[in-house]
Design an enzyme around this catalytic site. Structure first.
Site, short mmCIF file in Angstrom:
data_model
loop_
_atom_site.label_atom_id
_atom_site.label_comp_id
_atom_site.label_asym_id
_atom_site.label_seq_id
_atom_site.Cartn_x
_atom_site.Cartn_y
_atom_site.Cartn_z
CE LYS A 88 101.19 23.65 35.88
NZ LYS A 88 102.46 24.17 36.36
CG LEU B 159 99.93 26.23 40.44
CD1 LEU B 159 99.06 26.93 39.41
CD2 LEU B 159 100.83 25.22 39.77
CD GLU C 119 104.23 29.26 43.42
OE1 GLU C 119 103.69 28.14 43.40
OE2 GLU C 119 103.83 30.23 42.75
CE1 TYR D 208 102.61 26.44 33.04
CE2 TYR D 208 103.39 24.18 32.99
CZ TYR D 208 103.42 25.44 33.55
OH TYR D 208 104.23 25.70 34.62
N1 PMP Z 1 104.24 26.11 41.84
C1 PMP Z 1 104.60 26.36 40.57
C2 PMP Z 1 104.95 27.76 40.19
C3 PMP Z 1 104.65 25.32 39.62
O1 PMP Z 1 104.99 25.58 38.35
C4 PMP Z 1 104.36 24.00 40.04
C5 PMP Z 1 104.45 22.87 39.07
N2 PMP Z 1 103.28 22.68 38.35
C6 PMP Z 1 103.97 23.79 41.37
C7 PMP Z 1 103.93 24.86 42.24
C8 PMP Z 1 103.58 22.42 41.85
O2 PMP Z 1 102.33 22.07 41.34
P1 PMP Z 1 101.92 20.55 41.06
O3 PMP Z 1 102.10 19.82 42.34
O4 PMP Z 1 100.50 20.62 40.68
O5 PMP Z 1 102.81 20.04 40.00
#
Ligand code: PMP
Length: 291
Positions: free
Chosen positions: A155, A211, A187, A41
């Site tokens: 993701k 991620l 994270e 997603y």
């Molecule tokens: N880490 C995780 C586990 C996430 O789910 C997200 C949210 N998508 C992020 C980091 C931040 O990613 P982004 O800046 O692309 O939203």
């Protein structure tokens, strides 16, 4: 008690090429997303009716899909066009676009189903806005053991550890949980993390353990543009605890200052100058891009 969010009529759904309201959009009980979490997603922020960093998100979706051997049913250009028309039809200026691709509906069996079209869903909803007081006062975070799998770079829609950690944080009066693996901070449940040491802005390296956040890349870029040194490397929890400033970043979150970790204050216990500068720069960049 937490309030139920939004009414069912706010927003629109794109389901395998058809635009529907939430009440009419239905997916099979045998969808592999539902039964196995077999899907990937993206979440994209819409500002003033325009999706921000749409291509970056769709490229990441394509990568996640490739990593789970699930071909995208549309080209990136077709996906972008479908997303843009859904956003326009929904007519919600400050929104979030959710895109989910699963391995389709088939009789339950772990093996990939032959000749099964994937399920591709997009939804547009009013964005869950961060309360302004959190932006101004900063947030508390809780650290939790990282009990996720070894491919957090994908993701995947399998978010159970993230859901459990976020709920634990909420019950402890914190806004976000930070995953810690072998003494290293990874994270948040839906955000990346940064520590300002006084000399450099440190963030964990984007390998298989986290991620690679799109907001994370913008924050690194903006920090460098403002003359700060950045480092992508291991971030021991002890280093995070003694940082001058801690920031989390994500698509819906944007940037937030962390003022306490497990009840212990970070720096002076209030949002610091680096956070303020980077958040202003981020908002400025968005304003320029969505003009
Ligand atoms: N880490 C995780 C586990 C996430 O789910 C997200 C949210 N998508 C992020 C980091 C931040 O990613 P982004 O800046 O692309 O939203």
């Amino acid at each position: 008690m937490r309030k139920k969010e939004g009414s069912m009529s706010e927003g629109l759904v794109w389901l395998n090429g058809e635009i529907l309201d939430f009440a009419s959009a239905k997916v099979s009980v045998e969808d592999r997303g539902f039964q196995f979490g077999d899907g990937v997603y993206e979440v994209v922020r819409v500002y003033q009716g325009k999706p921000f960093a749409l291509m970056e998100h769709l490229e990441r979706l394509q990568r996640s899909a490739r990593e789970i051997e699930l071909p995208l049913p549309l080209s990136l250009a077709e996906l972008a066009a479908a997303a843009e028309s859904l956003i326009a039809r929904a007519g919600i200026a400050e929104a979030e676009l959710y895109v989910q691709l699963t391995r389709g509906a088939a009789r339950r069996n772990h093996l990939f189903p032959p000749d099964t079209p994937p399920t591709l869903v997009m939804t547009v909803r009013p964005v869950r806005l961060i309360p302004p007081e959190l932006r101004e006062r900063g947030i508390r975070v809780l650290t939790v053991p990282d009990e996720r799998w070894a491919r957090c770079d994908i993701k995947s829609i399998c978010l159970l550890p993230n859901v459990l950690a976020k709920e634990r944080a909420h019950r402890a009066g914190a806004f976000e949980a930070l995953f810690v693996r072998d003494g290293l901070v990874m994270e948040g449940t839906s955000s990346n993390v940064f520590a300002w040491t006084g000399e450099e802005l440190v963030t964990p390296i984007a390998d298989h353990r986290i991620l690679s956040g799109i907001t994370r890349s913008f924050v690194l870029q903006l920090a460098r543009q403002h003359g700060y040194r950045t480092a992508e490397c291991d971030l021991p929890l002890a280093e995070l605890r003694s940082a001058r400033e801690v920031i989390i970043a994500g698509t819906v979150t944007e940037l937030l200052a962390v003022i306490a970790i497990d009840e212990e204050p970070v720096g002076e216990g209030k949002p610091g100058p680096i956070f303020r500068q980077l958040y202003a720069a981020y908002r400025q960049m968005i304003a320029e891009r969505v003009r």
